[in-house]
Design an enzyme around this catalytic site. Sequence first.
Site, PDB file in Angstrom:
ATOM      1  N   ALA A 244      -3.125  -1.868  -2.240  1.00 24.83           N
ATOM      2  CA  ALA A 244      -2.312  -0.801  -1.631  1.00 24.83           C
ATOM      3  C   ALA A 244      -1.551  -1.413  -0.463  1.00 24.83           C
ATOM      4  O   ALA A 244      -1.932  -2.470   0.054  1.00 24.83           O
ATOM      5  CB  ALA A 244      -3.195   0.340  -1.149  1.00 24.83           C
ATOM      6  N   ASP A 245      -0.470  -0.744  -0.073  1.00 27.55           N
ATOM      7  CA  ASP A 245       0.332  -1.260   1.043  1.00 27.55           C
ATOM      8  C   ASP A 245      -0.066  -0.639   2.371  1.00 27.55           C
ATOM      9  O   ASP A 245       0.021  -1.286   3.414  1.00 27.55           O
ATOM     10  CB  ASP A 245       1.817  -1.023   0.753  1.00 27.55           C
ATOM     11  CG  ASP A 245       2.241  -1.780  -0.496  1.00 27.55           C
ATOM     12  OD1 ASP A 245       2.092  -3.012  -0.496  1.00 27.55           O
ATOM     13  OD2 ASP A 245       2.660  -1.143  -1.468  1.00 27.55           O
TER      14      ASP A 245
ATOM     15  N   GLU B  79       1.362   1.779 -12.181  1.00 33.20           N
ATOM     16  CA  GLU B  79       0.103   1.901 -11.428  1.00 33.20           C
ATOM     17  C   GLU B  79      -0.314   3.363 -11.319  1.00 33.20           C
ATOM     18  O   GLU B  79      -1.490   3.703 -11.465  1.00 33.20           O
ATOM     19  CB  GLU B  79       0.267   1.311 -10.023  1.00 33.20           C
ATOM     20  CG  GLU B  79       0.380  -0.205 -10.027  1.00 33.20           C
ATOM     21  CD  GLU B  79       0.741  -0.784  -8.665  1.00 33.20           C
ATOM     22  OE1 GLU B  79       0.429  -1.949  -8.437  1.00 33.20           O
ATOM     23  OE2 GLU B  79       1.344  -0.070  -7.844  1.00 33.20           O
TER      24      GLU B  79
ATOM     25  N   GLY C 233       3.424   0.211  -4.148  1.00 28.88           N
ATOM     26  CA  GLY C 233       4.703  -0.113  -4.756  1.00 28.88           C
ATOM     27  C   GLY C 233       5.424  -1.268  -4.102  1.00 28.88           C
ATOM     28  O   GLY C 233       6.547  -1.603  -4.481  1.00 28.88           O
TER      29      GLY C 233
ATOM     30  N   THR D 224      -2.013  -4.430  -9.687  1.00 22.03           N
ATOM     31  CA  THR D 224      -0.971  -5.447  -9.528  1.00 22.03           C
ATOM     32  C   THR D 224      -0.875  -5.865  -8.065  1.00 22.03           C
ATOM     33  O   THR D 224      -1.064  -5.041  -7.169  1.00 22.03           O
ATOM     34  CB  THR D 224       0.386  -4.859  -9.987  1.00 22.03           C
ATOM     35  OG1 THR D 224       0.298  -4.574 -11.380  1.00 22.03           O
ATOM     36  CG2 THR D 224       1.536  -5.841  -9.755  1.00 22.03           C
ATOM     37  N   GLY D 225      -0.569  -7.149  -7.853  1.00 23.71           N
ATOM     38  CA  GLY D 225      -0.356  -7.632  -6.481  1.00 23.71           C
ATOM     39  C   GLY D 225      -1.277  -8.794  -6.166  1.00 23.71           C
ATOM     40  O   GLY D 225      -2.118  -9.186  -6.973  1.00 23.71           O
TER      41      GLY D 225
ATOM     42  N   THR E 129      -3.720  -9.021  -4.075  1.00 22.92           N
ATOM     43  CA  THR E 129      -5.150  -8.722  -3.910  1.00 22.92           C
ATOM     44  C   THR E 129      -5.777  -8.413  -5.273  1.00 22.92           C
ATOM     45  O   THR E 129      -6.843  -8.959  -5.604  1.00 22.92           O
ATOM     46  CB  THR E 129      -5.349  -7.531  -2.944  1.00 22.92           C
ATOM     47  OG1 THR E 129      -4.448  -7.677  -1.832  1.00 22.92           O
ATOM     48  CG2 THR E 129      -6.766  -7.486  -2.420  1.00 22.92           C
TER      49      THR E 129
HETATM   50  C1  5RP Z   1       2.300  -3.222  -6.363  1.00 22.93           C
HETATM   51  C2  5RP Z   1       1.379  -2.611  -5.394  1.00 22.93           C
HETATM   52  C3  5RP Z   1       0.402  -3.507  -4.746  1.00 22.93           C
HETATM   53  O1  5RP Z   1      -0.880  -3.111  -5.114  1.00 22.93           O
HETATM   54  C4  5RP Z   1       0.577  -3.434  -3.266  1.00 22.93           C
HETATM   55  O2  5RP Z   1       1.913  -3.780  -2.967  1.00 22.93           O
HETATM   56  C5  5RP Z   1      -0.362  -4.373  -2.522  1.00 22.93           C
HETATM   57  O3  5RP Z   1      -0.063  -5.680  -2.858  1.00 22.93           O
HETATM   58  P1  5RP Z   1      -0.771  -6.920  -2.168  1.00 22.93           P
HETATM   59  O4  5RP Z   1      -2.205  -6.869  -2.572  1.00 22.93           O
HETATM   60  O5  5RP Z   1      -0.035  -8.119  -2.714  1.00 22.93           O
HETATM   61  O6  5RP Z   1      -0.585  -6.775  -0.679  1.00 22.93           O
HETATM   62  O7  5RP Z   1       1.384  -1.434  -5.124  1.00 22.93           O
HETATM   63  O8  5RP Z   1       3.266  -2.304  -6.788  1.00 22.93           O
END
Ligand code: 5RP
Length: 226
Positions: free
Chosen positions: A83-84, A103, A95, A25-26, A28
């Site tokens: 991932a963040d 996830e 998250g 999710t997200g 990326t």
């Molecule tokens: C969602 C997540 C996402 O994978 C994480 O926040 C990265 O998101 P992005 O690719 O939009 O930066 O953990 O719960």
Amino acid sequence: MNLKELVGIEAATYVKDGMIVGLGTGSTAYYFVKELGRRVKEEDLQITGVVTSIRTEEQAKELGIPLKTIDEVESVDLTVDGADEISDDFQGIKGGGAALLFEKVVATYSKECIWIVDESKMVNKLGDFPLPVEVVPFGSHNLFRLFEAKGYNPTWRKTDAGEILLTDGDHHIIDLHLEVIEDPRALADELDKCVGVVEHGLFIDMISRVIVGTPEGPKTLEVPTR
Ligand code: 5RP
């Protein structure tokens, strides 16, 4: 092509016919799912997706990716997710998109997990990014007070309308503003023991590979076996 798209497409090269694939999710992971959708349509790629959020489910359905729920499969061959933050030793915070619980469940039943990120997510130590903690609403204000007392600088995750957010699993999220997490494993253990905490965003020893988007192209880092 932006860096997120680049790593999404690169990660999709690891997906082969017949695989059960965890769909992260997200913003990326979105590009990974988009590329899988293209391959399903144009290359007749035969896969089954397992989603990690309602958002990703909607996207995968629109793209015509066949889906099963995590409970309909015994394991997932490969999960690709964003991932963040990822530390030097390949532990992570996830998250930011509020999907950490589903996830982590999908990652737990995956034979292999790859994270796809742009290079801004690679850090020395975790903690600059607020650590999400998913909690059951019942008693959550007491958990919030407990985190305050511990000096964890909690804040409620809110919607754009300013209301306390409800996750896909109907829980709340408390973000901990820790600045630096010296011992992620110890903090994960501590949070695991807090009654009312459903899950937290520390993903420990969960991945085998990271694909980092750099201006020179995607860079694949293999995680040493622990
Ligand atoms: C969602 C997540 C996402 O994978 C994480 O926040 C990265 O998101 P992005 O690719 O939009 O930066 O953990 O719960």
